[in-house]
Motif scaffolding. Structure first.
Motif, PDB file in Angstrom:
ATOM      1  N   LYS A 169      30.692  18.808  52.271  1.00 22.94           N
ATOM      2  CA  LYS A 169      29.427  19.241  52.803  1.00 22.94           C
ATOM      3  C   LYS A 169      30.236  19.973  53.583  1.00 22.94           C
ATOM      4  O   LYS A 169      29.749  20.901  53.224  1.00 22.94           O
ATOM      5  CB  LYS A 169      28.378  17.674  53.109  1.00 22.94           C
ATOM      6  CG  LYS A 169      27.530  18.893  54.200  1.00 22.94           C
ATOM      7  CD  LYS A 169      26.245  17.879  54.103  1.00 22.94           C
ATOM      8  CE  LYS A 169      25.570  18.420  55.003  1.00 22.94           C
ATOM      9  NZ  LYS A 169      26.563  17.138  56.890  1.00 22.94           N
ATOM     10  N   ASP A 170      31.253  19.325  54.529  1.00 26.14           N
ATOM     11  CA  ASP A 170      32.145  20.406  55.830  1.00 26.14           C
ATOM     12  C   ASP A 170      32.496  21.149  54.789  1.00 26.14           C
ATOM     13  O   ASP A 170      32.830  22.544  55.189  1.00 26.14           O
ATOM     14  CB  ASP A 170      32.923  19.239  56.306  1.00 26.14           C
ATOM     15  CG  ASP A 170      31.888  18.618  57.339  1.00 26.14           C
ATOM     16  OD1 ASP A 170      31.005  18.652  57.271  1.00 26.14           O
ATOM     17  OD2 ASP A 170      33.037  17.610  57.517  1.00 26.14           O
ATOM     18  N   PHE A 171      32.953  21.137  53.654  1.00 24.86           N
ATOM     19  CA  PHE A 171      34.090  22.423  52.992  1.00 24.86           C
ATOM     20  C   PHE A 171      33.218  23.216  51.860  1.00 24.86           C
ATOM     21  O   PHE A 171      33.683  24.307  52.892  1.00 24.86           O
ATOM     22  CB  PHE A 171      34.807  21.318  52.013  1.00 24.86           C
ATOM     23  CG  PHE A 171      35.457  22.529  50.597  1.00 24.86           C
ATOM     24  CD1 PHE A 171      36.719  22.769  51.105  1.00 24.86           C
ATOM     25  CD2 PHE A 171      35.109  23.215  49.717  1.00 24.86           C
ATOM     26  CE1 PHE A 171      37.527  23.660  49.909  1.00 24.86           C
ATOM     27  CE2 PHE A 171      35.431  23.633  48.829  1.00 24.86           C
ATOM     28  CZ  PHE A 171      37.109  23.875  49.005  1.00 24.86           C
ATOM     29  N   VAL A 172      32.069  22.966  51.932  1.00 23.29           N
ATOM     30  CA  VAL A 172      31.058  24.337  51.151  1.00 23.29           C
ATOM     31  C   VAL A 172      30.349  24.813  52.671  1.00 23.29           C
ATOM     32  O   VAL A 172      30.461  25.557  52.754  1.00 23.29           O
ATOM     33  CB  VAL A 172      30.113  23.635  50.794  1.00 23.29           C
ATOM     34  CG1 VAL A 172      29.042  24.026  50.246  1.00 23.29           C
ATOM     35  CG2 VAL A 172      29.920  22.471  49.306  1.00 23.29           C
ATOM     36  N   ASN A 173      30.324  24.096  53.921  1.00 23.67           N
ATOM     37  CA  ASN A 173      29.557  24.834  55.004  1.00 23.67           C
ATOM     38  C   ASN A 173      31.319  25.863  55.893  1.00 23.67           C
ATOM     39  O   ASN A 173      30.688  26.649  55.830  1.00 23.67           O
ATOM     40  CB  ASN A 173      29.118  23.894  56.026  1.00 23.67           C
ATOM     41  CG  ASN A 173      28.068  23.323  55.779  1.00 23.67           C
ATOM     42  OD1 ASN A 173      27.606  23.945  55.442  1.00 23.67           O
ATOM     43  ND2 ASN A 173      28.065  21.562  56.447  1.00 23.67           N
ATOM     44  N   LEU A 174      31.807  25.406  55.768  1.00 30.72           N
ATOM     45  CA  LEU A 174      33.054  26.004  56.437  1.00 30.72           C
ATOM     46  C   LEU A 174      32.856  27.071  54.761  1.00 30.72           C
ATOM     47  O   LEU A 174      33.643  28.730  55.928  1.00 30.72           O
ATOM     48  CB  LEU A 174      34.665  25.636  55.617  1.00 30.72           C
ATOM     49  CG  LEU A 174      35.573  26.433  56.278  1.00 30.72           C
ATOM     50  CD1 LEU A 174      35.494  26.418  58.371  1.00 30.72           C
ATOM     51  CD2 LEU A 174      36.885  24.716  56.273  1.00 30.72           C
ATOM     52  N   ILE A 175      33.365  27.232  54.568  1.00 30.80           N
ATOM     53  CA  ILE A 175      34.011  28.365  53.329  1.00 30.80           C
ATOM     54  C   ILE A 175      32.734  29.004  52.669  1.00 30.80           C
ATOM     55  O   ILE A 175      33.197  30.646  52.017  1.00 30.80           O
ATOM     56  CB  ILE A 175      35.289  28.137  51.957  1.00 30.80           C
ATOM     57  CG1 ILE A 175      34.329  27.424  51.081  1.00 30.80           C
ATOM     58  CG2 ILE A 175      36.294  27.064  52.262  1.00 30.80           C
ATOM     59  CD1 ILE A 175      34.647  26.679  49.932  1.00 30.80           C
ATOM     60  N   ILE A 176      31.771  29.029  52.823  1.00 32.72           N
ATOM     61  CA  ILE A 176      30.174  29.504  51.619  1.00 32.72           C
ATOM     62  C   ILE A 176      30.416  31.194  51.911  1.00 32.72           C
ATOM     63  O   ILE A 176      29.845  31.131  51.112  1.00 32.72           O
ATOM     64  CB  ILE A 176      28.614  28.269  52.694  1.00 32.72           C
ATOM     65  CG1 ILE A 176      28.331  28.725  50.728  1.00 32.72           C
ATOM     66  CG2 ILE A 176      28.476  29.270  53.152  1.00 32.72           C
ATOM     67  CD1 ILE A 176      27.051  27.777  50.778  1.00 32.72           C
ATOM     68  N   ASP A 177      30.588  31.858  53.443  1.00 28.14           N
ATOM     69  CA  ASP A 177      30.323  32.854  53.072  1.00 28.14           C
ATOM     70  C   ASP A 177      31.811  33.557  52.672  1.00 28.14           C
ATOM     71  O   ASP A 177      31.844  35.095  53.390  1.00 28.14           O
ATOM     72  CB  ASP A 177      29.928  32.925  54.433  1.00 28.14           C
ATOM     73  CG  ASP A 177      28.087  32.784  54.346  1.00 28.14           C
ATOM     74  OD1 ASP A 177      27.650  33.524  53.749  1.00 28.14           O
ATOM     75  OD2 ASP A 177      27.468  32.504  55.099  1.00 28.14           O
ATOM     76  N   ARG A 178      32.797  33.233  52.515  1.00 26.76           N
ATOM     77  CA  ARG A 178      33.546  33.608  52.193  1.00 26.76           C
ATOM     78  C   ARG A 178      33.844  34.070  50.602  1.00 26.76           C
ATOM     79  O   ARG A 178      33.345  33.840  49.896  1.00 26.76           O
ATOM     80  CB  ARG A 178      35.344  32.455  52.310  1.00 26.76           C
ATOM     81  CG  ARG A 178      35.420  32.421  54.180  1.00 26.76           C
ATOM     82  CD  ARG A 178      36.532  31.373  54.101  1.00 26.76           C
ATOM     83  NE  ARG A 178      36.301  30.886  55.472  1.00 26.76           N
ATOM     84  CZ  ARG A 178      37.243  30.405  56.357  1.00 26.76           C
ATOM     85  NH1 ARG A 178      38.322  29.632  55.259  1.00 26.76           N
ATOM     86  NH2 ARG A 178      37.096  29.492  57.317  1.00 26.76           N
ATOM     87  N   ASP A 179      35.406  35.012  51.002  1.00 27.03           N
ATOM     88  CA  ASP A 179      35.352  35.708  49.411  1.00 27.03           C
ATOM     89  C   ASP A 179      35.607  35.039  48.617  1.00 27.03           C
ATOM     90  O   ASP A 179      36.418  33.404  48.979  1.00 27.03           O
ATOM     91  CB  ASP A 179      36.823  36.542  50.179  1.00 27.03           C
ATOM     92  CG  ASP A 179      37.018  37.119  48.638  1.00 27.03           C
ATOM     93  OD1 ASP A 179      36.656  38.797  49.156  1.00 27.03           O
ATOM     94  OD2 ASP A 179      37.414  37.084  47.834  1.00 27.03           O
ATOM     95  N   VAL A 180      35.109  35.294  47.126  1.00 30.22           N
ATOM     96  CA  VAL A 180      35.936  33.785  46.416  1.00 30.22           C
ATOM     97  C   VAL A 180      37.026  33.427  45.896  1.00 30.22           C
ATOM     98  O   VAL A 180      37.406  32.392  45.522  1.00 30.22           O
ATOM     99  CB  VAL A 180      35.114  34.186  44.475  1.00 30.22           C
ATOM    100  CG1 VAL A 180      33.847  34.549  44.713  1.00 30.22           C
ATOM    101  CG2 VAL A 180      35.704  35.840  44.421  1.00 30.22           C
ATOM    102  N   ARG A 181      37.745  34.194  46.371  1.00 35.03           N
ATOM    103  CA  ARG A 181      39.043  34.315  46.267  1.00 35.03           C
ATOM    104  C   ARG A 181      40.193  32.529  47.382  1.00 35.03           C
ATOM    105  O   ARG A 181      40.949  32.838  47.168  1.00 35.03           O
ATOM    106  CB  ARG A 181      40.691  35.408  46.414  1.00 35.03           C
ATOM    107  CG  ARG A 181      39.998  36.970  45.727  1.00 35.03           C
ATOM    108  CD  ARG A 181      41.231  37.254  45.579  1.00 35.03           C
ATOM    109  NE  ARG A 181      42.108  37.878  45.363  1.00 35.03           N
ATOM    110  CZ  ARG A 181      43.236  38.334  45.288  1.00 35.03           C
ATOM    111  NH1 ARG A 181      43.124  40.208  45.676  1.00 35.03           N
ATOM    112  NH2 ARG A 181      44.409  37.947  45.494  1.00 35.03           N
ATOM    113  N   THR A 182      39.235  33.293  48.255  1.00 38.21           N
ATOM    114  CA  THR A 182      39.490  31.621  48.331  1.00 38.21           C
ATOM    115  C   THR A 182      39.192  30.297  48.093  1.00 38.21           C
ATOM    116  O   THR A 182      40.433  30.084  48.735  1.00 38.21           O
ATOM    117  CB  THR A 182      38.493  31.320  49.594  1.00 38.21           C
ATOM    118  OG1 THR A 182      37.476  32.042  51.121  1.00 38.21           O
ATOM    119  CG2 THR A 182      38.027  30.137  50.883  1.00 38.21           C
TER     120      THR A 182
END
Ligand SMILES: [Mg+2]
Length: 404
Positions: A169-182
């Motif tokens: 959950k923390d992982f998703v919250n952190l990166i959800i609005d980042r570029d797919v290349r994350t």
């Protein structure tokens, strides 16, 4: 089971090593790769150079346009490799499950070695501190439940950073609005393909999971899983065929010239070498001893032995070599097996049978461990574990040293 994974990544590694060697470079934009006018790319640059917009993989010509006042150098891989070996010997005092990604970067699976994230956090900071103290270099550490999360965590607060991601959950919250290349494995090409369908961010992947799988097939499924924080990839220790030697070494926080103590440390290091060799199914045909004195002079001694991965054999040979070398304050002590083979080479004499030795060796191990534990008032029971390095080797040895 909840996994505990650390990703350790050195900050501007090549550049930092050069600064350490030549402190007058400190604080200056330093670009390692090629000299201006030569063909080549930036392999690493200091944080000061990054302020000019210079980054890894950039053409040197472009770098020079952005940062003409920079100091340009060729990489010195021999030097970096040497420091990298020292880093690895720090890391492997915490776990045998260590996957080296580059000279300056590794995943450490410490699930079997430490109890929970709280203990793991202490280890993360201890590793940072030791790298600073022993090598005068800084690194960033990510602590997480998966490789992807650990890698992203280590990048989060660079340089000299620490960050943890302990749940999907923390992982998703952190990166959800980042570029797919994350997301691990999504490169430029894949990102381009997805972009055609309007899929640009992690959120887009999550919203269009069926589509992503349609477009990318099997790898699409992997990426969709990642976008939900699912990453089952294992930390894979070095393949046996890559190993040339298996060794363990320790740098003391203060130099020591107490031979009895050094012998006791050799004993613990030999147990760790045995565990590693047994896990990899390897036998050594030689034992190596390494000592660095207080004046930084290093010596190694080696001795051929009949094929073995038994700690007692390693310990006995290393001890003999230790007693023959020059006395003096010791900064680093190491022991290893070399000439490795996957087969046990039979060289049994009439009186020297394998089974006999095994019984002797296991019994002696327990007795010796208990004796050493009593002498220094430390708990060495975790070292009886047959396959895993349980317990914090570095902490144990430092505790023992403090009792001298
Ligand atoms: Mg790095």
């Amino acid at each position: 089971m909840q996994r505990i994974i650390l990703h350790v990544d050195m900050d501007a590694f090549f550049a930092s090593v050069e600064v350490m060697d030549n402190p007058s470079l400190s604080g200056k934009p330093l670009i390692i790769g090629a000299l201006p006018g030569e063909r080549g790319v930036v392999s690493t640059c200091s944080y000061e150079a990054r302020k000019y917009g210079v980054h890894s993989a950039m053409n040197i010509k472009k770098a020079y346009q952005l940062c003409p006042s920079g100091i340009y150098m060729h990489p010195n891989y021999e030097k970096y490799k040497e420091i990298s070996n020292k880093l690895h010997s720090i890391w492997c005092t915490y776990t045998d499950c260590l996957e080296s990604i580059a000279l300056d970067e590794a995943f450490l699976d410490i699930t079997n070695n430490f109890k929970d994230f709280n203990e793991a956090r202490k280890i993360a900071f201890e590793i940072k501190k030791r790298i600073k103290q022993e090598l005068n270099l800084s690194c960033s550490v990510g602590l997480a439940y998966s490789k992807s999360a650990a890698k992203i965590a280590s990048e989060e607060k660079k340089p000299d950073g620490y960050f943890e991601i302990t749940s999907e959950k923390d992982f998703v919250n952190l990166i959800i609005d980042r570029d797919v290349r994350t997301l691990y494995s999504v490169g430029k090409m894949t990102a381009e393909k997805l972009k055609k369908y309007g899929i640009k961010t992690v959120r887009d992947v999550r919203k269009n999971s069926e589509k992503v799988i349609d477009i990318l097939g099997k790898s699409g499924r992997f990426i969709v899983n990642l976008s939900s924080g699912i990453d089952e990839r294992k930390v894979i220790p070095h393949e046996p065929k890559d190993a040339k030697s298996i060794s363990r070494e320790i740098t003391f926080q203060q130099d020591v010239d107490n031979v009895t103590f050094l012998k006791d440390v050799l004993f613990l290091l030999s147990i760790c070498v045995e565990k590693r060799a047994k896990r990899l199914g390897l036998y050594g045909n030689g034992v190596i001893l390494k000592v660095t004195y207080a004046d930084m002079k290093s010596i190694t001694r080696s001795k051929n032995i009949p094929s073995s991965n038994d700690y007692l054999k390693i310990y006995v040979e290393a001890k003999k070599m230790l007693l023959k070398i020059k006395r003096g304050p010791v900064r680093l002590l190491g022991v290893g097996l070399y000439n490795l083979s996957e087969k046990y080479m039979e060289q049994l004499s009439f009186f020297d049978t394998l089974a006999d030795n095994k019984v002797k060796s296991e019994g002696a191990k327990k007795r010796l461990l208990l004796a050493v534990a009593k002498k220094y008032g430390v708990n060495l029971l975790p070292y009886l574990d047959k396959t895993h390095l349980k317990g914090n080797l570095y902490e144990t040895i430092e505790k023992m040293r403090s009792k001298l």
